[in-house]
Design an enzyme around this catalytic site. Structure first.
Site, PDB file in Angstrom:
ATOM      1  N   LEU A  15      39.415  39.317  42.164  1.00 33.87           N
ATOM      2  CA  LEU A  15      39.621  39.478  43.608  1.00 33.87           C
ATOM      3  C   LEU A  15      38.983  40.759  44.125  1.00 33.87           C
ATOM      4  O   LEU A  15      38.190  40.737  45.068  1.00 33.87           O
ATOM      5  CB  LEU A  15      41.131  39.465  43.908  1.00 33.87           C
ATOM      6  CG  LEU A  15      41.542  39.705  45.362  1.00 33.87           C
ATOM      7  CD1 LEU A  15      41.036  38.590  46.265  1.00 33.87           C
ATOM      8  CD2 LEU A  15      43.061  39.821  45.471  1.00 33.87           C
ATOM      9  N   LEU A 106      41.875  51.395  39.292  1.00 31.30           N
ATOM     10  CA  LEU A 106      42.702  50.696  40.275  1.00 31.30           C
ATOM     11  C   LEU A 106      44.060  50.359  39.682  1.00 31.30           C
ATOM     12  O   LEU A 106      44.149  49.679  38.660  1.00 31.30           O
ATOM     13  CB  LEU A 106      42.019  49.399  40.736  1.00 31.30           C
ATOM     14  CG  LEU A 106      40.963  49.556  41.818  1.00 31.30           C
ATOM     15  CD1 LEU A 106      39.649  50.042  41.219  1.00 31.30           C
ATOM     16  CD2 LEU A 106      40.734  48.250  42.546  1.00 31.30           C
ATOM     17  N   GLY A 107      45.092  50.832  40.327  1.00 29.79           N
ATOM     18  CA  GLY A 107      46.457  50.561  39.885  1.00 29.79           C
ATOM     19  C   GLY A 107      47.131  49.529  40.763  1.00 29.79           C
ATOM     20  O   GLY A 107      46.528  48.535  41.152  1.00 29.79           O
ATOM     21  N   SER A 108      48.384  49.778  41.115  1.00 29.61           N
ATOM     22  CA  SER A 108      49.162  48.829  41.904  1.00 29.61           C
ATOM     23  C   SER A 108      50.339  49.560  42.549  1.00 29.61           C
ATOM     24  O   SER A 108      50.855  50.526  41.990  1.00 29.61           O
ATOM     25  CB  SER A 108      49.693  47.728  40.984  1.00 29.61           C
ATOM     26  OG  SER A 108      50.758  47.040  41.595  1.00 29.61           O
ATOM     27  N   SER A 109      50.778  49.067  43.703  1.00 30.85           N
ATOM     28  CA  SER A 109      51.922  49.704  44.373  1.00 30.85           C
ATOM     29  C   SER A 109      53.224  49.495  43.619  1.00 30.85           C
ATOM     30  O   SER A 109      54.228  50.146  43.910  1.00 30.85           O
ATOM     31  CB  SER A 109      52.066  49.167  45.802  1.00 30.85           C
ATOM     32  OG  SER A 109      52.276  47.771  45.784  1.00 30.85           O
ATOM     33  N   CYS A 110      53.232  48.614  42.594  1.00 30.13           N
ATOM     34  CA  CYS A 110      54.464  48.393  41.828  1.00 30.13           C
ATOM     35  C   CYS A 110      54.768  49.570  40.894  1.00 30.13           C
ATOM     36  O   CYS A 110      55.787  49.573  40.211  1.00 30.13           O
ATOM     37  CB  CYS A 110      54.406  47.095  41.048  1.00 30.13           C
ATOM     38  SG  CYS A 110      53.302  47.140  39.630  1.00 30.13           S
ATOM     39  N   TYR A 137      54.006  45.790  33.447  1.00 31.50           N
ATOM     40  CA  TYR A 137      52.741  45.951  34.165  1.00 31.50           C
ATOM     41  C   TYR A 137      52.682  47.324  34.845  1.00 31.50           C
ATOM     42  O   TYR A 137      51.684  48.038  34.765  1.00 31.50           O
ATOM     43  CB  TYR A 137      52.602  44.832  35.206  1.00 31.50           C
ATOM     44  CG  TYR A 137      51.349  44.905  36.037  1.00 31.50           C
ATOM     45  CD1 TYR A 137      50.110  44.587  35.490  1.00 31.50           C
ATOM     46  CD2 TYR A 137      51.400  45.268  37.385  1.00 31.50           C
ATOM     47  CE1 TYR A 137      48.951  44.639  36.252  1.00 31.50           C
ATOM     48  CE2 TYR A 137      50.251  45.325  38.151  1.00 31.50           C
ATOM     49  CZ  TYR A 137      49.028  45.005  37.583  1.00 31.50           C
ATOM     50  OH  TYR A 137      47.891  45.066  38.346  1.00 31.50           O
ATOM     51  N   LYS A 141      50.105  50.614  34.324  1.00 30.63           N
ATOM     52  CA  LYS A 141      49.343  51.224  35.421  1.00 30.63           C
ATOM     53  C   LYS A 141      49.663  52.721  35.557  1.00 30.63           C
ATOM     54  O   LYS A 141      48.774  53.532  35.832  1.00 30.63           O
ATOM     55  CB  LYS A 141      49.614  50.490  36.735  1.00 30.63           C
ATOM     56  CG  LYS A 141      48.998  49.098  36.781  1.00 30.63           C
ATOM     57  CD  LYS A 141      47.480  49.158  36.674  1.00 30.63           C
ATOM     58  CE  LYS A 141      46.820  47.819  36.770  1.00 30.63           C
ATOM     59  NZ  LYS A 141      45.359  47.891  36.564  1.00 30.63           N
ATOM     60  N   ASN A 166      49.618  45.057  48.530  1.00 28.97           N
ATOM     61  CA  ASN A 166      49.372  43.634  48.245  1.00 28.97           C
ATOM     62  C   ASN A 166      47.996  43.232  48.763  1.00 28.97           C
ATOM     63  O   ASN A 166      47.726  43.356  49.958  1.00 28.97           O
ATOM     64  CB  ASN A 166      50.438  42.760  48.927  1.00 28.97           C
ATOM     65  CG  ASN A 166      51.833  43.070  48.452  1.00 28.97           C
ATOM     66  OD1 ASN A 166      52.127  42.979  47.271  1.00 28.97           O
ATOM     67  ND2 ASN A 166      52.691  43.470  49.370  1.00 28.97           N
ATOM     68  N   HIS A 180      50.404  35.225  43.910  1.00 29.36           N
ATOM     69  CA  HIS A 180      51.204  36.089  44.785  1.00 29.36           C
ATOM     70  C   HIS A 180      51.561  35.346  46.073  1.00 29.36           C
ATOM     71  O   HIS A 180      51.084  34.246  46.331  1.00 29.36           O
ATOM     72  CB  HIS A 180      50.433  37.378  45.085  1.00 29.36           C
ATOM     73  CG  HIS A 180      50.299  38.268  43.901  1.00 29.36           C
ATOM     74  ND1 HIS A 180      49.104  38.475  43.241  1.00 29.36           N
ATOM     75  CD2 HIS A 180      51.222  39.009  43.220  1.00 29.36           C
ATOM     76  CE1 HIS A 180      49.293  39.304  42.224  1.00 29.36           C
ATOM     77  NE2 HIS A 180      50.567  39.641  42.183  1.00 29.36           N
ATOM     78  N   ASP A 276      65.796  37.209  48.276  1.00 25.81           N
ATOM     79  CA  ASP A 276      64.809  37.811  49.179  1.00 25.81           C
ATOM     80  C   ASP A 276      63.877  38.785  48.467  1.00 25.81           C
ATOM     81  O   ASP A 276      62.785  39.068  48.939  1.00 25.81           O
ATOM     82  CB  ASP A 276      65.531  38.591  50.298  1.00 25.81           C
ATOM     83  CG  ASP A 276      65.674  37.770  51.566  1.00 25.81           C
ATOM     84  OD1 ASP A 276      64.980  36.742  51.687  1.00 25.81           O
ATOM     85  OD2 ASP A 276      66.471  38.162  52.436  1.00 25.81           O
TER      86      ASP A 276
END
Length: 318
Positions: A15, A106-110, A137, A141, A166, A180, A276
């Site tokens: 992506l 490149l990481g992730s907001s998680c 994961y 990161k 995201n 996702h 949720d």
């Protein structure tokens, strides 16, 4: 980076990787290299070192990773931590050994704690417990960020880390089980339209807030930071940078946007028996804004482009 620089995009078919190649090409960078998984297994250190020894890239974008949604993260935790640690360890270390001028990880907001205060700024890293469903994961990161900082401190490298919100866009994963939320909605509304379903069911209340960034905006941010953000000489090894739109949308609003773009005429039903998830997840992008970068593609325009891509992919596979 100048236009003749040799640039390696790890994960060039994914992506973000494919968006990076497109963005670099549009900006006039001619010398871009990428290897498919069939050509080089990034988890194999010998293969990675051989590649760096032969190609000697000057700049590296590390966009390769094993990724997936909650279901995939929950089902394959060992694969997620093992594969991601191997990939990033091999590429970061090889970049140091073969004199790469600059690397963008490149990481992730998680990476941020489950109950981080909102919006989440860079200083909240390691400030609390992680979300259990994607902890393996996230830990990988976080290790990547710390590894870049450690190499910068010990070896004087210029390895920067960026943490996206995201992401969505052309080339996304539309798998029915491990995609996702946004690509999953695109698929469900499209299939509901084709089969004339009366309704589409959405998990939960629709109230949780999420932030989304178009993949080509993410690519532009990475190129911008490669050209404008240096961490050499920072005694702490340099801070990571959040990359996002800074704009929140509820899951209900997101579903309504996708419904409109796809052209589904039925009803939205919210299944209140389903969870949720985190009520709010927004990155503080003020650091990036102060550097002079902001996103360009608004949500509806991005969803339209992503849906065109999904329809094209479907057409090609039938």
């Amino acid at each position: 980076m100048d236009k003749q620089s040799k640039i390696y995009v790890a994960g060039h078919k994914g992506l973000v990787g494919s968006a990076l190649v497109k963005t670099l090409n549009q900006a006039g960078f001619q010398n871009i290299i990428g290897k498919s998984h069939a050509e080089m297994d990034l988890a194999n250190q010998t293969m990675v070192l051989d590649f760096f020894s032969k190609e000697k890239p000057e700049y590296v974008f590390l966009a390769a990773a094993k990724v997936g949604g909650i279901h995939a993260n929950n089902s394959y935790p060992a694969e997620f931590i093992f594969s991601n640690l191997q990939i990033q360890n091999n590429i970061i270390d090889a970049s140091y050994r073969y004199g790469v001028k600059k690397l963008c990880f490149l990481g992730s907001s998680c990476i941020y704690p489950k109950f981080a205060k909102q919006p989440m700024d860079e200083g909240q890293l390691l400030d609390g417990k992680l979300e259990p469903t994607n902890e393996p994961y996230a830990v990988a990161k976080i290790a990547g960020i710390v590894m870049c900082q450690s190499y910068n401190r010990q070896y004087g490298t210029n390895f920067i880390s960026v943490m996206p919100t995201n992401l969505y866009g052309p080339g996304d994963n539309y798998h029915p089980e491990n995609s996702h939320v946004l690509p999953a909605l695109i698929r469900r509304f499209h299939e509901a339209k084709l089969t004339n379903q009366a309704e589409v069911v959405i998990w939960g209340t629709g109230k949780p807030l999420r932030e989304f960034l178009y993949s080509e905006d993410m690519a532009r941010a990475c190129v911008f930071l490669m050209q404008n953000y240096d961490v050499t000489g920072d005694p702490r090894g340099g801070d990571h940078v959040n990359v996002g739109s800074g704009i929140e949308v509820s899951i209900k609003e997101l579903a309504e946007t996708v419904k409109e773009v796809v052209g589904f005429k039925g009803n939205l039903i919210f299944d209140l028996t389903k969870p949720d998830g985190t009520p709010r997840k927004l990155l503080d992008v003020s650091k990036l804004h102060k550097m002079g970068w902001k996103h360009e593609v608004e949500l509806k325009v991005g969803v339209e482009a992503a849906y065109r891509d999904f329809v094209d992919l479907n057409r090609a596979s039938h």
